[in-house]
Write a protein that holds these residues in place. Structure first.
Motif, mmCIF file in Angstrom:
data_model
loop_
_atom_site.group_PDB
_atom_site.id
_atom_site.type_symbol
_atom_site.label_atom_id
_atom_site.label_comp_id
_atom_site.label_asym_id
_atom_site.label_seq_id
_atom_site.Cartn_x
_atom_site.Cartn_y
_atom_site.Cartn_z
ATOM 1 N N GLY A 83 0.772 -1.237 0.000
ATOM 2 C CA GLY A 83 0.000 0.000 0.000
ATOM 3 C C GLY A 83 0.799 1.281 0.000
ATOM 4 N N VAL A 84 2.106 1.209 -0.248
ATOM 5 C CA VAL A 84 2.917 2.427 -0.313
ATOM 6 C C VAL A 84 2.529 3.213 -1.565
ATOM 7 C CG1 VAL A 84 5.265 3.313 -0.666
ATOM 8 C CG2 VAL A 84 4.841 1.502 1.005
ATOM 9 N N ARG A 85 2.351 4.514 -1.405
ATOM 10 C CA ARG A 85 1.939 5.355 -2.530
ATOM 11 C C ARG A 85 2.856 6.558 -2.713
ATOM 12 N NH1 ARG A 85 -0.007 1.396 -3.513
ATOM 13 N NH2 ARG A 85 -2.171 0.831 -3.992
ATOM 14 N N ALA A 86 3.992 6.600 -2.006
ATOM 15 C CA ALA A 86 4.873 7.756 -2.109
ATOM 16 C C ALA A 86 6.333 7.333 -2.111
ATOM 17 C CB ALA A 86 4.625 8.713 -0.952
ATOM 18 N N PHE A 87 7.084 7.951 -3.004
ATOM 19 C CA PHE A 87 8.521 7.748 -3.095
ATOM 20 C C PHE A 87 9.188 9.075 -2.784
ATOM 21 C CE2 PHE A 87 12.498 7.777 -5.633
ATOM 22 C CZ PHE A 87 13.118 6.673 -5.079
ATOM 23 N N ALA A 88 10.081 9.098 -1.788
ATOM 24 C CA ALA A 88 10.743 10.329 -1.364
ATOM 25 C C ALA A 88 12.244 10.183 -1.555
ATOM 26 C CB ALA A 88 10.421 10.631 0.094
#
Length: 228
Positions: free
Chosen positions: A12-17
Motif C-alpha cells: 500500500g505504499v503510494r509515495a517515493f521520497a
C-alpha cells in the motif's frame, strides 16, 4: 524500482521520497501525473546528476504509467526532502501566491529571472522577512505552498553554515528529517501509513556521523519501530 513495485502492489505504499530538491521533485511529481515533457527532463530538476540515469527514468516512467490507470486517490506521489537548491521552490511558491491573489511585488523583487536566483542587495534576514510575510498570507489548507516557503527559509538558514561543513551537514540532516516527517504526514492524511525513502548511506543510517545524528537516526528517534 523492484522494491517500489513490491511496496506499491503488496504493502500500500503510494509515495517515493528522494534525497533531492523538494521543489525540483515536484516537477517530477507533476510529470508522473501527466504533465508534458520527458522523464529525463523531469529528473534534471532534482539537482543531482547522479539521478539522471536510465534506471531512474524507468522508475519515473513506471510511476507515470501506474498513475495513468490509477483510481482516484490511489495515485503515486514523488517527493524530494532536500533544501540545498531554491529555484523550483521559488517558482512554485510564486505560482501558488498568484493563484491565491496575494501581492507578490516584494517577493518578485527578490528574484532575477535572468540568473534564476536571488538578486544581490538583500541580506538573509531581509529575504527571510519577505518570504515569511507571504507565507503567512497563504490559505492554511495550502500545505504544499506553505512548505515551499519553508524550504526557502531552510535554504536561507542553511546558508549561514556555509563556512562550517560539520555544522552545515548537521543542520541539513535535521532539515531533511523535518521534511521527511512532513511528507509522511501528508501521506498519513491520505490514509497511507508508509513511504519509501531513498538517500545516501551517510544520511539513511541509524547512527551518528562524526558525533552528529543523521537523517536515519533522527527519523528512528521520531518514529521508533515505524522506521526501518
Amino acid at each position: 524500482l523492484d522494491v517500489l513495485q513490491v511496496l506499491v502492489e503488496k504493502y500500500g505504499v503510494r509515495a517515493f521520497a528522494l534525497e533531492g530538491d523538494f521543489g525540483g521533485c515536484e516537477a517530477i511529481n507533476r510529470y508522473i501525473h501527466g504533465e508534458g515533457g520527458t522523464a529525463a527532463e523531469a529528473l534534471s530538476a532534482t539537482g543531482f546528476a547522479i539521478y539522471r540515469t536510465e534506471e531512474m527514468e524507468n522508475l519515473v516512467e513506471w510511476m507515470r504509467d501506474y498513475n495513468a490507470s490509477a483510481t482516484q486517490g490511489d495515485d503515486l506521489r514523488f517527493y524530494g526532502f532536500d533544501m540545498q537548491r531554491r529555484a523550483y521552490s521559488y517558482h512554485y511558491l510564486l505560482e501558488a501566491l498568484q493563484k491565491a491573489n496575494i501581492d507578490t511585488a516584494d517577493f518578485e523583487k527578490l528574484w532575477s529571472s535572468e540568473a534564476d536566483d536571488y538578486v544581490d542587495g538583500y541580506t538573509a534576514e531581509q529575504r527571510t522577512q519577505i518570504i515569511t510575510a507571504v507565507k503567512e498570507q497563504l490559505p492554511p489548507d495550502d500545505v504544499q505552498a506553505i512548505h515551499f516557503a519553508d524550504i526557502l527559509l531552510q535554504n536561507i538558514e542553511l546558508g549561514k553554515y556555509i563556512d562550517d561543513s560539520g555544522e552545515l551537514n548537521a543542520q541539513r540532516d535535521r532539515m531533511m528529517a523535518e521534511n521527511t516527517l512532513w511528507i509522511l504526514q501528508q501521506e498519513q492524511a491520505r490514509g497511507n501509513s508508509r513511504i519509501l525513502i531513498s538517500g545516501h548511506n551517510n544520511h539513511i543510517m541509524q547512527c551518528e556521523n562524526a558525533g552528529t545524528p543523521v537523517l536515519g537516526s533522527l527519523l528512528a528517534e521520531n518514529l521508533g519501530d515505524g522506521y526501518f
